[in-house]
Design an enzyme around this catalytic site. Structure first.
Site, mmCIF file in Angstrom:
data_model
loop_
_atom_site.group_PDB
_atom_site.id
_atom_site.type_symbol
_atom_site.label_atom_id
_atom_site.label_comp_id
_atom_site.label_asym_id
_atom_site.label_seq_id
_atom_site.Cartn_x
_atom_site.Cartn_y
_atom_site.Cartn_z
ATOM 1 N N THR A 133 10.918 -2.930 38.837
ATOM 2 C CA THR A 133 11.989 -1.730 38.676
ATOM 3 C C THR A 133 11.739 -1.144 37.080
ATOM 4 O O THR A 133 11.603 -2.210 36.155
ATOM 5 C CB THR A 133 13.351 -2.132 38.884
ATOM 6 N N ASP A 134 12.229 0.052 36.983
ATOM 7 C CA ASP A 134 12.301 0.623 35.532
ATOM 8 C C ASP A 134 13.692 0.178 34.937
ATOM 9 O O ASP A 134 13.814 0.034 33.753
ATOM 10 C CB ASP A 134 12.417 2.144 35.651
ATOM 11 N N GLU A 135 14.666 -0.363 35.766
ATOM 12 C CA GLU A 135 15.889 -0.845 35.090
ATOM 13 C C GLU A 135 15.866 -1.915 34.217
ATOM 14 O O GLU A 135 16.472 -2.370 33.427
ATOM 15 C CB GLU A 135 16.727 -1.275 36.184
ATOM 16 N N TYR A 159 21.559 -7.471 37.947
ATOM 17 C CA TYR A 159 20.313 -7.024 38.804
ATOM 18 C C TYR A 159 19.227 -7.038 37.836
ATOM 19 O O TYR A 159 18.113 -7.682 38.179
ATOM 20 C CB TYR A 159 20.585 -5.887 39.513
ATOM 21 N N LYS A 163 15.446 -9.236 37.589
ATOM 22 C CA LYS A 163 14.349 -8.724 37.750
ATOM 23 C C LYS A 163 13.488 -8.711 36.431
ATOM 24 O O LYS A 163 12.147 -9.230 36.717
ATOM 25 C CB LYS A 163 14.114 -7.166 38.142
#
Ligand code: NAD
Ligand code: DAU
Length: 352
Positions: A133-135, A159, A163
């Site tokens: 993810t970009d997060e 989260y 990741k």
């Protein structure tokens, strides 16, 4: 030849399995734990299709994962399996540590053991594609440039931290053990079969039920939105031509504040399914307290995947969001089942 997809009963995984087979890809072994987010009903169109084999299993279970790999001998693993919802990670981080960190570790170990059983040609062709993810890059200020692959990792939620940890493990297994990995970091997906806990399906679901549309904070947090089919085509391109050990950012070049997304949804619903009293769905909008640690802005610079692999999104937000709203209007039974708990009873009965 087969590929093994983990988390293929979830939102993006199920779309990927259907896209993959529709595009003429080889058979898929779909390895999924069937958490609340995993719904075999999303794959109902593949019923009776021998090219889709479902195996119920946890990526955190090394023995089951390795046995599945040894039995089906895939030429690639595409790892979607994860706990994916930021709000749930804030309430209960434990499941995110279990699946996203420890689960990825066990899956990497199983992949390493399986790789050792392959001959040299099979080893050279094998791929472990990790979907992320970009997060992991943290939060941008209004005028910051979009995330590039070289950005430092600065995750802010349990989260995104979990990741980020999984991405680091994947990287380390390449550099230390020579596991042939590629990682993708994608922005917010939307489209059919998304569980109605995420912004877009939640807003559609609540609006149709006449419930309030909860908007966190001032509604000006910015996300980059990508239609799920475009994420699937990007993953196919990376699996096909991505360079080993590399990471590829995937995004829609489509930044938008949450308020714009919600206004757009309300306007489409006003046109497609007007309310009985003729009032706009916008009247249901309701500002609520902000998500703790809420990242202000994400934006993806997807020029590397475009330059190297020739990928770009096919859908604009305008076309993708209309398709998505229509899909939810046409598939209220799916929504009803995944939200009522009836679906889980069905799975228990069917797979006991
Ligand atoms: P999802 O929550 O809809 O689906 C997750 C799937 O993984 C479910 O089918 C679930 O049953 C399965 N699963 C969970 N724990 C498992 C375990 N321990 N073992 C095996 N299966 C397990 O998620 P999604 O939105 O489809 O996201 C898929 C992947 O893409 C995730 O890795 C997520 O981090 C990443 N991602 C998502 C988005 C997005 O906008 N949704 C964007 C970028 C990246
Ligand atoms: O950026 C990629 C990520 O996008 C993925 O890695 C995650 O798996 C996926 O869940 C998504 O994370 P977000 O937190 O951005 O998505 P979510 O749909 O939960 O929220 C989108 C924005 O909408 C965010 O700014 C929070 C806001 N929001 C969300 C909900 C559920 C609201 O204002 N109200 C809500 O009720």
């Amino acid at each position: 030849m087969t590929i093994l997809v983990t988390g293929g009963a979830g939102f993006i995984g199920a779309n990927f399995v259907m896209d993959w087979l529709a595009a003429g890809g080889e058979p898929v072994v779909n390895y999924d734990k069937l958490t609340y987010a995993g719904n075999l009903e999303s794959l109902a169109s593949l019923k009776g299709n021998n090219s889709h084999v479902f195996v119920e299993g946890d990526i955190g279970n090394y023995d089951t994962a390795l046995a599945t790999l040894n039995q089906h001998r895939p030429r690639a693993i595409v790892n979607f399996a994860a706990e994916s919802h930021v709000d749930r990670s804030i309430h209960s981080p434990g499941e995110f540590i279990h699946t996203n960190i420890l689960g990825t570790y066990q899956l990497l170990e199983a992949a390493r053991a399986y790789l050792a059983t392959l001959n040299e040609a099979e080893k050279a062709a094998f791929r472990f594609l990790h979907v992320s993810t970009d997060e992991v890059y943290g939060s941008l200020k209004a005028n910051d440039p979009a995330f590039r692959e070289s950005n430092a990792y600065e995750p802010n939620s349990p989260y995104s931290a979990s990741k980020a940890a999984s991405d680091h493990l994947v990287r380390a297994y390449h550099h230390t053990y020579g596991l042939p990995v590629v990682t993708t970091n994608c922005s917010n997906n939307y489209g059919p079969y998304q569980f109605p806990e995420k912004l877009i399906p939640l807003m559609i679901h609540n609006a149709l039920a006449g419930k309030k549309l909860p908007i966190y904070g001032d509604g000006m947090n910015v996300r980059d939105w990508l239609y799920v089919g475009d994420h699937c085509s990007a993953i196919r391109a990376v699996l096909d031509k991505g360079r080993l050990g590399e990471t590829y950012n995937i995004g829609g070049w489509n930044e938008m504040p949450n308020l714009t997304v919600v206004h757009t949804l309300c306007d489409i619903l006003d046109a497609e399914r007007p309310r009985a009293d003729k009032s706009s769905y916008r009247t249901l909008m309701n500002f609520v307290p902000d998500r703790p640690g809420h990242d202000r802005r994400y934006a993806i610079d997807a020029s590397k995947i475009h330059k190297e692999l020739g990928w770009k999104p096919a859908e604009s937000f305008e076309t993708g969001i209309k398709k998505t709203v229509r899909w939810y209007l046409d598939n209220q039974a799916w929504v009803g089942n995944v939200t009522s708990g009836a679906y889980r009873q069905w799975v228990a009965k069917q797979y006991q």
